[in-house]
Write a protein that holds these residues in place. Structure first.
Motif, mmCIF file in Angstrom:
data_model
loop_
_atom_site.group_PDB
_atom_site.id
_atom_site.type_symbol
_atom_site.label_atom_id
_atom_site.label_comp_id
_atom_site.label_asym_id
_atom_site.label_seq_id
_atom_site.Cartn_x
_atom_site.Cartn_y
_atom_site.Cartn_z
ATOM 1 N N ILE A 175 0.833 -1.202 0.000
ATOM 2 C CA ILE A 175 0.000 0.000 0.000
ATOM 3 C C ILE A 175 0.870 1.256 0.000
ATOM 4 C CG2 ILE A 175 -0.229 0.117 2.528
ATOM 5 C CD1 ILE A 175 -3.117 0.738 0.104
ATOM 6 N N ILE A 176 2.013 1.220 0.681
ATOM 7 C CA ILE A 176 2.902 2.384 0.689
ATOM 8 C C ILE A 176 3.543 2.581 -0.678
ATOM 9 C CG2 ILE A 176 4.922 1.096 1.517
ATOM 10 C CD1 ILE A 176 3.875 4.691 2.508
ATOM 11 N N ASP A 177 3.811 1.491 -1.407
ATOM 12 C CA ASP A 177 4.347 1.594 -2.770
ATOM 13 C C ASP A 177 3.315 2.227 -3.705
ATOM 14 O OD1 ASP A 177 6.817 0.246 -2.154
ATOM 15 O OD2 ASP A 177 5.696 -1.624 -2.106
ATOM 16 N N MET A 178 2.053 1.882 -3.500
ATOM 17 C CA MET A 178 0.985 2.471 -4.301
ATOM 18 C C MET A 178 0.975 3.986 -4.111
ATOM 19 S SD MET A 178 -3.115 1.635 -4.262
ATOM 20 C CE MET A 178 -3.441 2.266 -2.619
ATOM 21 N N HIS A 179 1.066 4.424 -2.873
ATOM 22 C CA HIS A 179 1.056 5.865 -2.583
ATOM 23 C C HIS A 179 2.257 6.562 -3.231
ATOM 24 C CE1 HIS A 179 0.703 9.631 -0.475
ATOM 25 N NE2 HIS A 179 1.875 9.464 0.109
ATOM 26 N N VAL A 180 3.438 5.963 -3.126
ATOM 27 C CA VAL A 180 4.651 6.578 -3.658
ATOM 28 C C VAL A 180 4.604 6.672 -5.174
ATOM 29 C CG1 VAL A 180 7.135 6.248 -3.951
ATOM 30 C CG2 VAL A 180 6.102 5.934 -1.704
ATOM 31 N N ARG A 181 4.195 5.596 -5.836
ATOM 32 C CA ARG A 181 4.247 5.573 -7.295
ATOM 33 C C ARG A 181 3.154 6.401 -7.945
ATOM 34 N NH1 ARG A 181 7.127 1.887 -5.335
ATOM 35 N NH2 ARG A 181 8.780 0.824 -6.480
ATOM 36 N N VAL A 182 1.975 6.427 -7.347
ATOM 37 C CA VAL A 182 0.881 7.206 -7.932
ATOM 38 C C VAL A 182 1.202 8.700 -7.918
ATOM 39 C CG1 VAL A 182 -1.503 7.942 -7.500
ATOM 40 C CG2 VAL A 182 -0.946 5.512 -7.524
ATOM 41 N N ASN A 183 1.961 9.157 -6.935
ATOM 42 C CA ASN A 183 2.219 10.588 -6.774
ATOM 43 C C ASN A 183 3.616 11.024 -7.220
ATOM 44 O OD1 ASN A 183 -0.203 11.817 -5.238
ATOM 45 N ND2 ASN A 183 0.167 9.893 -4.193
ATOM 46 N N SER A 184 4.400 10.133 -7.818
ATOM 47 C CA SER A 184 5.780 10.478 -8.180
ATOM 48 C C SER A 184 5.923 10.656 -9.678
ATOM 49 C CB SER A 184 6.738 9.381 -7.694
ATOM 50 O OG SER A 184 6.724 9.292 -6.293
ATOM 51 N N GLU A 185 6.746 11.626 -10.053
ATOM 52 C CA GLU A 185 6.973 11.915 -11.472
ATOM 53 C C GLU A 185 7.740 10.791 -12.144
ATOM 54 O OE1 GLU A 185 9.187 15.308 -14.237
ATOM 55 O OE2 GLU A 185 8.900 15.644 -12.082
ATOM 56 N N GLY A 186 7.258 10.390 -13.310
ATOM 57 C CA GLY A 186 7.952 9.371 -14.095
ATOM 58 C C GLY A 186 7.783 7.952 -13.592
ATOM 59 N N ARG A 187 6.820 7.735 -12.693
ATOM 60 C CA ARG A 187 6.621 6.398 -12.140
ATOM 61 C C ARG A 187 5.183 5.949 -12.385
ATOM 62 N NH1 ARG A 187 9.690 5.371 -6.561
ATOM 63 N NH2 ARG A 187 9.951 3.387 -7.634
ATOM 64 N N ASN A 188 5.016 4.657 -12.608
ATOM 65 C CA ASN A 188 3.692 4.081 -12.789
ATOM 66 C C ASN A 188 3.558 2.844 -11.909
ATOM 67 O OD1 ASN A 188 2.490 5.839 -14.720
ATOM 68 N ND2 ASN A 188 3.711 4.901 -16.336
ATOM 69 N N LEU A 189 2.424 2.736 -11.273
ATOM 70 C CA LEU A 189 2.161 1.609 -10.381
ATOM 71 C C LEU A 189 1.896 0.338 -11.171
ATOM 72 C CD1 LEU A 189 1.459 0.562 -7.466
ATOM 73 C CD2 LEU A 189 -0.920 1.186 -7.980
ATOM 74 N N ILE A 190 2.465 -0.770 -10.685
ATOM 75 C CA ILE A 190 2.185 -2.098 -11.225
ATOM 76 C C ILE A 190 1.979 -3.045 -10.055
ATOM 77 C CG2 ILE A 190 3.239 -4.081 -12.389
ATOM 78 C CD1 ILE A 190 4.385 -2.250 -14.429
ATOM 79 N N VAL A 191 0.867 -3.787 -10.064
ATOM 80 C CA VAL A 191 0.560 -4.726 -8.985
ATOM 81 C C VAL A 191 0.052 -6.038 -9.589
ATOM 82 C CG1 VAL A 191 0.040 -2.905 -7.310
ATOM 83 C CG2 VAL A 191 -1.806 -3.855 -8.711
ATOM 84 N N PRO A 192 0.073 -7.129 -8.807
ATOM 85 C CA PRO A 192 -0.403 -8.421 -9.320
ATOM 86 C C PRO A 192 -1.891 -8.399 -9.675
ATOM 87 C CG PRO A 192 0.941 -8.735 -7.362
ATOM 88 C CD PRO A 192 0.699 -7.267 -7.472
ATOM 89 N N TYR A 193 -2.215 -9.138 -10.732
ATOM 90 C CA TYR A 193 -3.590 -9.304 -11.185
ATOM 91 C C TYR A 193 -3.989 -10.745 -10.912
ATOM 92 C CZ TYR A 193 -7.719 -8.994 -14.218
ATOM 93 O OH TYR A 193 -9.004 -8.995 -14.711
ATOM 94 N N LEU A 194 -5.102 -10.937 -10.187
ATOM 95 C CA LEU A 194 -5.510 -12.270 -9.745
ATOM 96 C C LEU A 194 -6.820 -12.695 -10.409
ATOM 97 C CD1 LEU A 194 -4.883 -12.016 -5.869
ATOM 98 C CD2 LEU A 194 -3.234 -12.462 -7.688
ATOM 99 N N ASP A 195 -6.964 -14.005 -10.532
ATOM 100 C CA ASP A 195 -8.210 -14.597 -11.032
ATOM 101 C C ASP A 195 -8.379 -15.947 -10.350
ATOM 102 O OD1 ASP A 195 -10.531 -15.034 -12.415
ATOM 103 O OD2 ASP A 195 -9.590 -15.209 -14.390
ATOM 104 N N ILE A 196 -9.599 -16.456 -10.347
ATOM 105 C CA ILE A 196 -9.857 -17.796 -9.813
ATOM 106 C C ILE A 196 -9.942 -18.755 -10.987
ATOM 107 C CG2 ILE A 196 -11.457 -19.237 -8.498
ATOM 108 C CD1 ILE A 196 -12.305 -16.710 -6.976
#
Length: 378
Positions: A175-196
């Protein structure tokens, strides 16, 4: 004497603290709803969005036995879901030990701003909890029953941790990485995508964001090379395969360095990747153990094959996805100065990107255990 005085003072402070913090301030664990995971869903069919924020909480009814229930809160805004959730609970809610936040794809596409604000404003938040995106409803995944853990959140927590051993997956999905990347210049958030899939919660790829909104989902086969190009000191497997019976695989760590240049106003990025690993399976080279030239030939072939797959992903990233999945904009901003007005996604997708791959085999295992075929066999 001074030493003993300090010891006496310390013990006195502890006794005073315990005295004033005992009694009615303590709530037994049986009287708390301790959250293991939170799900976020959104319904956009009405005139105003409706949010469903559910919590999977541990229940302690029998000694030495932990079970769980899911408490839902539905409202027109996220804060009111918390109030509505308390209307169906007989216990005090505690949000400090949660392991994962599950966002539906619809919620992620709508944007993270409100969710990030209310979460990080909470001083009890565990900001090292994982963030994941799921296909379908996040509530369904939160309710999913697993055989190895009392809640799906515990299972996902272990799954994301163990995923770092393969596919060059990162640890930066919190969650802290999400906050840092969403608000930082030149950065884009990437997180795991799940399915059943086949009745198992499965990591099927990565969700990619621009600012606080999810814009695309990359399947795992591509995600492996996205991670290879994006992350530093991550682990995974590289394989060369000719057919069903002839292939060779190495497992190791990749180190990454990025150099940025600006030539006639156009950006150029040089990504240097060094993969160091051991051979874990070989049915292609019969003389790999005793022939250094064969080992060198394999290393060079793996370099070229990996480079080819990296360029294949880069071509797709620059011409189809049009998102800086590799956070090269951060390196450019660090080199040439920050400018919040710059669209780094556009800059990177128009830039020249050169990939250099070096493979170092530092271990070929205990030996080669291939049976030589009889020359009379066909």
């Amino acid at each position: 004497m001074k030493r003993y005085s300090l010891l006496i003072i310390s013990i006195s402070c502890i006794i005073i603290y315990l005295f004033f913090n005992s009694g009615k301030g303590i709530v037994s664990i049986e009287k708390r709803d301790i959250a293991s995971g939170i799900s976020f869903d959104i319904d956009k069919n009405g005139p105003v969005n409706e949010y469903n924020v559910a919590a999977s909480v541990y229940t302690f009814i029998k000694p030495d036995e932990i079970s769980s229930v899911v408490l839902e809160g539905i409202a027109k805004n996220i804060p009111d879901t918390r109030s509505n959730r308390e209307n169906i609970s007989s216990k005090e809610f505690f949000l400090g030990l949660q392991k994962v936040f599950i966002f539906s794809e619809d919620m992620a596409a709508d944007g993270f701003n409100a969710s990030v604000d209310i979460l990080l404003a909470n001083q009890e938040l565990n900001d090292s909890a994982w963030v994941v995106i799921c296909k379908g409803k996040a509530l369904d995944m939160l309710k999913f029953k697993t055989v190895d853990f009392p809640t799906a959140s515990d299972h996902i927590n272990g799954m994301i941790q163990s995923a770092q051993q393969q596919n060059f997956m990162s640890v930066n999905y919190k969650i802290i990485d999400m906050h840092v990347r969403v608000n930082s210049e030149g950065r884009n958030l990437i997180v795991p995508y799940l399915d059943i899939i086949n009745n198992n919660i499965t990591i099927t790829g990565l969700a990619v964001f621009k600012k606080d909104k999810m814009v695309l989902q990359i399947p795992m086969e591509e995600a492996r090379y996205l991670n290879f190009l994006r992350e530093n000191k991550v682990k995974g497997m590289l394989t060369i395969q000719n057919d069903s019976h002839h292939y060779i695989s190495s497992y190791g760590v990749v180190k990454r360095k990025v150099r940025c240049e600006k030539i006639n106003g156009k950006y150029k990025f040089n990504i240097d990747l060094e993969f160091t690993g051991k051979i874990v399976n070989n049915t292609m080279y019969m003389d790999l153990m005793g022939n250094t030239k064969t080992l060198e030939a394999y290393s060079h072939e793996l370099e070229e094959e990996t480079k080819k797959k990296c360029y294949k992903f880069l071509n797709k990233m620059q011409n189809e996805y049009k998102v800086d999945c590799l956070e090269l904009g951060r390196d450019a901003a660090a080199t040439f100065g920050r400018n919040p007005q710059t669209d780094w996604d556009d800059v990177v997708c128009k830039a020249d990107i050169v990939v250099n791959v070096v493979v170092k085999v530092d271990n070929i295992g205990r030996g080669q255990f291939l049976y030589q075929k009889d020359k009379t066999q066909k």
